[in-house]
Design an enzyme around this catalytic site. Structure first.
Site, short mmCIF file in Angstrom:
data_model
loop_
_atom_site.label_atom_id
_atom_site.label_comp_id
_atom_site.label_asym_id
_atom_site.label_seq_id
_atom_site.Cartn_x
_atom_site.Cartn_y
_atom_site.Cartn_z
N LYS A 332 1.12 -1.01 -0.13
CA LYS A 332 -0.09 0.03 -0.10
C LYS A 332 0.32 1.34 -0.01
CE LYS A 332 -4.18 -1.53 1.85
NZ LYS A 332 -4.97 -1.35 3.09
N ARG A 367 -3.28 -9.63 5.78
CA ARG A 367 -3.40 -10.15 4.21
C ARG A 367 -2.86 -9.22 3.29
NH1 ARG A 367 -6.51 -6.02 0.60
NH2 ARG A 367 -7.89 -7.48 -0.33
#
Length: 387
Positions: A332, A367
């Protein structure tokens, strides 16, 4: 003569080496670690009493400077004590059910029980978290921010799942709509056309052993996905769809509640914790059992770089809410901003650093896009920690 400082997670092993008397081991372990516990907005009289009683027990209680004069109505407090100190404090508080001290005692006692969270699936299977479990990301979308996670058809999905399973994945997370900033919304029908064939194909090939989660905020998609074989609903909106509750009650499926609301205060840790705690307790009050709830702090969703980093820094604190914690920070922007890497494909090393931090913080589910590398780093850390 020399001195070696010992990390708190190694204290038990060191006590065992010294061959201490069996009867004294539990007592000594209870004195071996300061456990800092923060409570918010404690009434000033209660804060002053807690300060006094913690000092009497041999611990400490940090309060606002104006608490002693009662110039303020409430104070955040930080309790600093070992299990021995808290045991003495809780004994005293049993006789002080006023100024909200009863609720303080309940909260502290519940945390100190140290009950390991687990997840109960609809089929009765219990998912325990002895170590961090890895959730592999598969996007049946053409526009997910990480191009490598995009899968155009069922064949590509099955090939990716096969590679993830070989690497040691625990959960496959299937998404049919990108939630990246600026992504184009997808019609519910299109989302279903993307995810249902993938879920059905995975379930048909792997049976009931492999866990599947559906990444959606729509109740209709969640319902169809669960019917197709999904086990868990991964909801970035934390049940914003009013029909989601009924889906959970009817299916008895677990849900991941993620924080994605715009930030309102300067204390992002408190704000996110309160949101997730209230959402979880609201679901429990509506009939969803605690063992069906997983929480996610929502890295990258309506948070700036500093807020993302602070939430990661305090990741272990969210274990105190009593629910399994899922972390999704793979590749991210928080990694890109920290390392000056604008392209998602360059952010693997930064992601692995976060995974190592998350494993050390006791995070139950991590995740990720890159299952091989993340499973390996977790296994290596576990090998070191469990020797």
């Amino acid at each position: 003569m020399f001195v070696l400082p010992i990390e708190t997670n190694n204290i038990k092993a060191e006590i065992d080496k010294i061959n201490v008397h069996t009867g004294g081991k539990a007592i000594m372990l209870g004195k071996g670690e300061i456990i800092p516990l923060k409570l918010y907005a404690v009434r000033t009289p209660a804060a002053n009493i807690l300060k006094q009683e913690m000092l009497a027990a041999g611990g400490e209680c940090v309060v606002h400077g104006d608490s002693i004069t009662c110039k303020i109505q409430s104070s955040d407090i930080l309790l600093l004590g070992t299990r021995k100190h808290y045991k003495l404090l809780l004994y005293k508080l049993k006789f002080m059910n006023y100024f909200g001290l009863g609720r303080v005692a309940e909260a502290v006692e519940e945390y100190l029980k140290g009950l390991a969270p687990y997840t109960l699936l609809a089929n009765g299977r219990r998912v325990d978290y002895q170590g961090s479990r890895v959730m592999g990301i598969i996007n049946t979308t053409p526009d997910s921010f990480n191009a490598a996670s995009r899968k155009a058809d069922v064949e590509q999905v099955l090939n990716t799942v096969a590679a993830m399973c070989k690497a040691g994945v625990d959960i496959i997370d299937i998404g049919g709509e990108s939630t990246r900033p600026g992504a184009t919304p997808v019609a519910p029908e299109e989302e279903l056309q993307r995810v249902i064939p993938a879920i059905e194909a995975i379930r048909a090939k792997y049976g009931q052993e492999l866990l599947i989660s559906i990444d959606t905020y729509r109740a209709s998609t969640a319902k169809a996905a669960l019917s197709a074989g999904a086990d868990i609903v991964n909801d970035v909106s934390a049940c914003a769809d009013p029909k989601m509750l009924q889906v959970l009650l009817d299916s008895k499926a677990p849900i991941v509640l993620m924080h994605s609301e715009p930030m309102q205060t300067n204390d992002c840790v408190q704000e996110v914790a309160e949101f997730l705690y209230n959402k979880a307790k609201g679901l429990e009050a509506a009939g969803v059992s605690k063992d069906k709830i997983i929480i996610d702090i929502g890295i990258g969703f309506n948070k700036d770089q500093t807020q993302n980093l602070v939430l990661l820094k305090y990741l272990r604190s969210f274990q105190g809410l009593g629910y399994p914690v899922l972390l999704g920070a793979s590749r991210k922007r928080v990694v890109g901003n920290a390392l000056d890497l604008p392209q998602a494909q360059d952010r693997l090393s930064g992601t692995l650093a976060i995974t190592a931090h998350a494993q050390r913080a006791g995070t139950q589910i991590i995740r990720v896009h890159d299952v091989v590398e993340n499973v390996q780093i977790i296994k290596m850390l576990e090998a070191i920690n469990n020797v």
